[in-house]
Design a protein around this motif. Structure first.
Motif, mmCIF file in Angstrom:
data_model
loop_
_atom_site.group_PDB
_atom_site.id
_atom_site.type_symbol
_atom_site.label_atom_id
_atom_site.label_comp_id
_atom_site.label_asym_id
_atom_site.label_seq_id
_atom_site.Cartn_x
_atom_site.Cartn_y
_atom_site.Cartn_z
ATOM 1 N N ASN A 28 0.829 -1.203 0.000
ATOM 2 C CA ASN A 28 0.000 0.000 0.000
ATOM 3 C C ASN A 28 0.870 1.263 0.000
ATOM 4 N N ALA A 29 2.170 1.088 -0.273
ATOM 5 C CA ALA A 29 3.092 2.227 -0.348
ATOM 6 C C ALA A 29 2.794 3.061 -1.593
ATOM 7 N N THR A 30 3.272 4.283 -1.579
ATOM 8 C CA THR A 30 3.093 5.182 -2.716
ATOM 9 C C THR A 30 4.432 5.412 -3.395
ATOM 10 N N PRO A 31 4.569 4.975 -4.654
ATOM 11 C CA PRO A 31 5.800 5.295 -5.390
ATOM 12 C C PRO A 31 5.835 6.790 -5.723
ATOM 13 N N PHE A 32 6.976 7.418 -5.467
ATOM 14 C CA PHE A 32 7.136 8.842 -5.747
ATOM 15 C C PHE A 32 7.895 9.019 -7.049
ATOM 16 N N ILE A 33 7.456 9.974 -7.856
ATOM 17 C CA ILE A 33 8.144 10.256 -9.117
ATOM 18 C C ILE A 33 9.515 10.842 -8.797
ATOM 19 N N ASP A 34 10.543 10.301 -9.393
ATOM 20 C CA ASP A 34 11.909 10.769 -9.185
ATOM 21 C C ASP A 34 12.043 12.183 -9.736
ATOM 22 N N ALA A 35 12.720 13.050 -8.988
ATOM 23 C CA ALA A 35 12.850 14.461 -9.377
ATOM 24 C C ALA A 35 13.507 14.629 -10.739
ATOM 25 N N GLN A 36 14.412 13.726 -11.108
ATOM 26 C CA GLN A 36 15.083 13.833 -12.407
ATOM 27 C C GLN A 36 14.163 13.455 -13.565
ATOM 28 N N SER A 37 12.986 12.901 -13.256
ATOM 29 C CA SER A 37 12.038 12.531 -14.305
ATOM 30 C C SER A 37 11.095 13.673 -14.669
ATOM 31 N N ILE A 38 11.247 14.816 -13.993
ATOM 32 C CA ILE A 38 10.391 15.965 -14.287
ATOM 33 C C ILE A 38 11.240 17.079 -14.893
ATOM 34 N N VAL A 39 10.854 17.507 -16.072
ATOM 35 C CA VAL A 39 11.571 18.573 -16.768
ATOM 36 C C VAL A 39 10.568 19.687 -17.048
ATOM 37 N N GLU A 40 10.890 20.879 -16.577
ATOM 38 C CA GLU A 40 10.037 22.051 -16.768
ATOM 39 C C GLU A 40 8.601 21.789 -16.310
ATOM 40 N N GLY A 41 8.464 21.117 -15.180
ATOM 41 C CA GLY A 41 7.145 20.877 -14.603
ATOM 42 C C GLY A 41 6.348 19.759 -15.229
ATOM 43 N N LYS A 42 6.927 19.050 -16.202
ATOM 44 C CA LYS A 42 6.205 17.959 -16.862
ATOM 45 C C LYS A 42 6.983 16.662 -16.743
ATOM 46 N N LEU A 43 6.256 15.563 -16.647
ATOM 47 C CA LEU A 43 6.868 14.234 -16.623
ATOM 48 C C LEU A 43 7.497 13.970 -17.980
ATOM 49 N N ILE A 44 8.741 13.512 -17.986
ATOM 50 C CA ILE A 44 9.399 13.286 -19.269
ATOM 51 C C ILE A 44 8.691 12.176 -20.038
ATOM 52 N N VAL A 45 8.667 12.313 -21.326
ATOM 53 C CA VAL A 45 8.078 11.288 -22.180
ATOM 54 C C VAL A 45 9.183 10.280 -22.451
ATOM 55 N N GLY A 46 9.034 9.124 -21.920
ATOM 56 C CA GLY A 46 10.071 8.105 -22.064
ATOM 57 C C GLY A 46 10.162 7.269 -20.821
#
Length: 75
Positions: A28-46
């Protein structure tokens, strides 16, 4: 990217458990989006990454799971 390209949180948790079987990962844990996966406020496509925190022998453990690793798990 379609919805199939985005794995569920459960898929990320299962992938983390497979990657580090010695670490206990609450399902029931929550995976957090890695900070390096966000560019200019958007999730990177890839192949973005999420961080999962699990309980190791002595300390909390960080496990990084990529989108591609999570997509290999059955939802």
């Amino acid at each position: 990217m379609s919805i199939i390209d985005h794995p569920t949180d459960i898929q990320f948790l299962k992938a983390a458990q497979r990657k580090r079987p010695e670490v206990k990962i609450p399902m029931n844990a929550t995976p957090f989006i890695d900070a390096q996966s966000i560019v200019e406020g958007k999730l990177i496509v890839g192949n973005y990454k999420k961080t999962i925190f699990g309980i190791g022998v002595n300390t909390m453990q960080e496990i990084f799971v990529t989108r591609d690793e999570a997509l290999q798990e059955i939802p």
